[in-house]
Design a protein around this motif. Sequence first.
Motif, PDB file in Angstrom:
ATOM      1  N   TYR A   1      78.025 -54.134 -16.923  1.00 17.37           N
ATOM      2  CA  TYR A   1      77.322 -54.568 -18.044  1.00 17.37           C
ATOM      3  C   TYR A   1      76.682 -56.020 -18.116  1.00 17.37           C
ATOM      4  CZ  TYR A   1      77.296 -56.228 -22.751  1.00 17.37           C
ATOM      5  OH  TYR A   1      76.712 -56.448 -24.279  1.00 17.37           O
ATOM      6  N   ARG A   2      77.669 -56.626 -17.225  1.00 21.25           N
ATOM      7  CA  ARG A   2      77.277 -58.129 -16.936  1.00 21.25           C
ATOM      8  C   ARG A   2      75.960 -58.082 -16.052  1.00 21.25           C
ATOM      9  NH1 ARG A   2      83.263 -60.957 -16.558  1.00 21.25           N
ATOM     10  NH2 ARG A   2      83.660 -61.121 -18.713  1.00 21.25           N
ATOM     11  N   ARG A   3      75.859 -57.119 -15.126  1.00 24.61           N
ATOM     12  CA  ARG A   3      74.638 -57.066 -14.309  1.00 24.61           C
ATOM     13  C   ARG A   3      73.444 -56.478 -15.332  1.00 24.61           C
ATOM     14  NH1 ARG A   3      75.262 -53.215 -10.595  1.00 24.61           N
ATOM     15  NH2 ARG A   3      77.517 -52.832 -10.739  1.00 24.61           N
ATOM     16  N   GLY A   4      73.684 -56.408 -16.498  1.00 23.95           N
ATOM     17  CA  GLY A   4      72.649 -56.106 -17.505  1.00 23.95           C
ATOM     18  C   GLY A   4      72.142 -54.790 -17.760  1.00 23.95           C
ATOM     19  N   PHE A   5      73.317 -53.909 -17.448  1.00 23.83           N
ATOM     20  CA  PHE A   5      73.288 -52.450 -17.759  1.00 23.83           C
ATOM     21  C   PHE A   5      73.952 -52.150 -18.889  1.00 23.83           C
ATOM     22  CE2 PHE A   5      72.286 -52.632 -13.137  1.00 23.83           C
ATOM     23  CZ  PHE A   5      70.958 -52.118 -12.975  1.00 23.83           C
ATOM     24  N   LYS A   6      73.118 -52.068 -20.128  1.00 21.65           N
ATOM     25  CA  LYS A   6      74.003 -51.498 -21.404  1.00 21.65           C
ATOM     26  C   LYS A   6      73.916 -50.082 -21.300  1.00 21.65           C
ATOM     27  CE  LYS A   6      72.315 -55.263 -24.250  1.00 21.65           C
ATOM     28  NZ  LYS A   6      71.513 -55.574 -25.747  1.00 21.65           N
ATOM     29  N   ASN A   7      73.053 -49.483 -20.725  1.00 18.10           N
ATOM     30  CA  ASN A   7      73.026 -47.907 -20.626  1.00 18.10           C
ATOM     31  C   ASN A   7      73.545 -47.597 -19.332  1.00 18.10           C
ATOM     32  OD1 ASN A   7      72.076 -47.564 -23.262  1.00 18.10           O
ATOM     33  ND2 ASN A   7      69.671 -47.819 -22.313  1.00 18.10           N
ATOM     34  N   MET A   8      74.602 -46.795 -19.283  1.00 17.59           N
ATOM     35  CA  MET A   8      75.475 -46.241 -17.991  1.00 17.59           C
ATOM     36  C   MET A   8      75.549 -44.940 -18.067  1.00 17.59           C
ATOM     37  SD  MET A   8      78.638 -49.214 -17.939  1.00 17.59           S
ATOM     38  CE  MET A   8      78.175 -50.575 -19.289  1.00 17.59           C
ATOM     39  N   ILE A   9      75.457 -44.373 -16.801  1.00 19.79           N
ATOM     40  CA  ILE A   9      75.644 -42.839 -16.896  1.00 19.79           C
ATOM     41  C   ILE A   9      76.276 -42.648 -15.329  1.00 19.79           C
ATOM     42  CG2 ILE A   9      74.324 -40.612 -16.538  1.00 19.79           C
ATOM     43  CD1 ILE A   9      71.541 -41.715 -17.716  1.00 19.79           C
ATOM     44  N   ASN A  10      77.227 -41.630 -15.482  1.00 18.90           N
ATOM     45  CA  ASN A  10      78.172 -41.433 -14.449  1.00 18.90           C
ATOM     46  C   ASN A  10      77.870 -40.247 -14.270  1.00 18.90           C
ATOM     47  OD1 ASN A  10      78.967 -44.174 -14.416  1.00 18.90           O
ATOM     48  ND2 ASN A  10      80.794 -43.761 -15.056  1.00 18.90           N
ATOM     49  N   VAL A  11      77.952 -39.494 -12.823  1.00 21.49           N
ATOM     50  CA  VAL A  11      77.793 -38.275 -12.587  1.00 21.49           C
ATOM     51  C   VAL A  11      79.087 -38.115 -11.843  1.00 21.49           C
ATOM     52  CG1 VAL A  11      76.728 -36.341 -11.413  1.00 21.49           C
ATOM     53  CG2 VAL A  11      75.243 -38.060 -12.529  1.00 21.49           C
ATOM     54  N   TRP A  12      80.040 -37.272 -12.371  1.00 21.79           N
ATOM     55  CA  TRP A  12      81.299 -37.132 -11.562  1.00 21.79           C
ATOM     56  C   TRP A  12      81.608 -35.310 -11.489  1.00 21.79           C
ATOM     57  CZ3 TRP A  12      84.785 -39.880 -16.013  1.00 21.79           C
ATOM     58  CH2 TRP A  12      84.419 -41.193 -15.681  1.00 21.79           C
ATOM     59  N   GLY A  13      82.679 -35.356 -10.628  1.00 20.12           N
ATOM     60  CA  GLY A  13      83.086 -34.006 -10.192  1.00 20.12           C
ATOM     61  C   GLY A  13      83.858 -33.292 -11.289  1.00 20.12           C
TER      62      GLY A  13
END
Length: 584
Positions: free
Chosen positions: A343-355
């Motif tokens: 978030y502090r690197r500027g990514f308000k939108n995060m998507i995680n692809v998990w197992g």
Amino acid sequence: MNVFKDLRNKIVAQLEEMAVSGEIPSGLDFSRVSAEPPRDSSHGDISTNAAMVLAKPAAMKPRDLAALLAARLENLDVVNSVEIAGPGFINLRLEEKLWLEQIGTILKSGLAYGNSDMGQGEKVNVEYVSANPTGPLTVGHARGAIVGDALASLLAKVGYNVCREYYINDAGNQVNVLAGSAYLRYREALGEDIGEIPAGFYPGEYLIDVGKALVARDGDKWLGKEESVWLPEVRKFAIAELIDLIKRDLAALGVVMDLYSSERELVEAGGVEEVAKFLKEHNLVYTGVLEPPKGKTPDDWEPRPQTLFRSTDFGDDVDRPIQKSDGSWTYFAGDMAYHLDKYRRGFKNMINVWGADHGGYIKRMQAAVTALTEGQGSLDVKVCQLVNLLRDGEMVRMSKRSGNFVTLRDVIDEVGKDVVRFIMLTRKNDASLDFDLVKVLEQSRDNPVFYVQYAHARACSVLKNAKLEIPTLDLTQEKLSGIDCSLLNSDGELALVRKLCEWPRLLESAGEAHEPHRIAFYLYELAGELHGLWTKGKDDASLRFILVDNPALTEARMALVKATSLVIASGLDVFGIEPVEEMR
């Protein structure tokens, strides 16, 4: 041009005029109004739900509102006919000229046809694979890698600024086990008989190379030393070697990450302490004892006071520990630090692809993101279910090299990366998938990757043959983009054109839903339209793509064929797959 978005804008414009004239109340929310292909193509070209979603807030009957709107839509120059269906849906048929003009648009745009500015350049972080650096990638990892990579490409195509990221879990106990396993192979490389690999260590033969590489670099420097002496260096070396192996496996799959982030570096930089400080300052932690869980006891539960995060305030089922009673941090605390860092690197939108085994972790992580970003950030988690690897219907045995699983490289070497990538996207990520090493190479309609690639190859073959049979034709993309396609009037030709025009809408809807598998379904349907049209030409000579005695019609059909090949190639490009020009 996105025909569906353009018509939706026209529908909304008519609704706004109706509000001004007093036909409907002012201030209605038009955001849920849609314009999309009807499920049954016999109902028309485009269907809108405008009357259905606006009737209740407008205090009107749906069919009454539909009648008012339909009367206005009939006057639009692009609309040929309007029909009210069922409880109040409005089905429209558009002028054929509008559809046929899109062939030129596709040819002028090339592979960029369908590209959108929907994302407005907003930054999105897509984190995927993130396998523990303890061995080569497995078939299971392959699915997450492909889903994440295709999703990243899809989002970039619809206007987002995407960062592909791999999170290296190099701070937990599993890398200490890796170091111990590598040290055994190091001793073996120096001539020692280590016997059977002890239980609890990684048995895969891939660590033989790691042991030999450590000997090549350091000789017998670590032999006979205390564990406290060799562990940090061997661990660092083994992690680097395994990450390099993982990168090579990903490259073989066509996956290149923008960034590799280290958990150990984040922890050592005080990232977890920063999270704890933030939570404490915002009164989001307290000391408490969790109730004993039902069923299997999780690793982070203990029947004594711990520092708990108030995750139930943000939608989680229970509050979660971030610090154990002995003062050590939980894995969850480290993951919170990582997402705060994103978030502090500027990514308000995060998507995680998990197992598949991480499904129970979603609520707590989404709660953490909401809390740490004070509601400004969002986390979408795509869980990839298991891949069942088969050979002609029989389960495939484990790989000797890996020790207890089938490696990604084994599968790529057998069937090729493009086949692996396409097949992994033929099911929604949260549905299990059967990957049969025999069936994925079959040349039949039942094999989607063959069916789609064959459509592209068939289009290339048709264009090549047209030039041979009518040498005077100029079949360059530039020339074809400017010809008159009004001669195309068969049902099959028009159906193919309409399917091509769905591409921009499909891209946006798939991007909005974070579902790249929709592209696989679309490409299969598009391929079916082209193959179907070719088959009709076998039965009816007038429908053949190439008519030597009618160059003008042939030229128009070549424009349609070329446009189809471009859209197929564009879809395959999102998947990271090279379209073929001939089948072998």
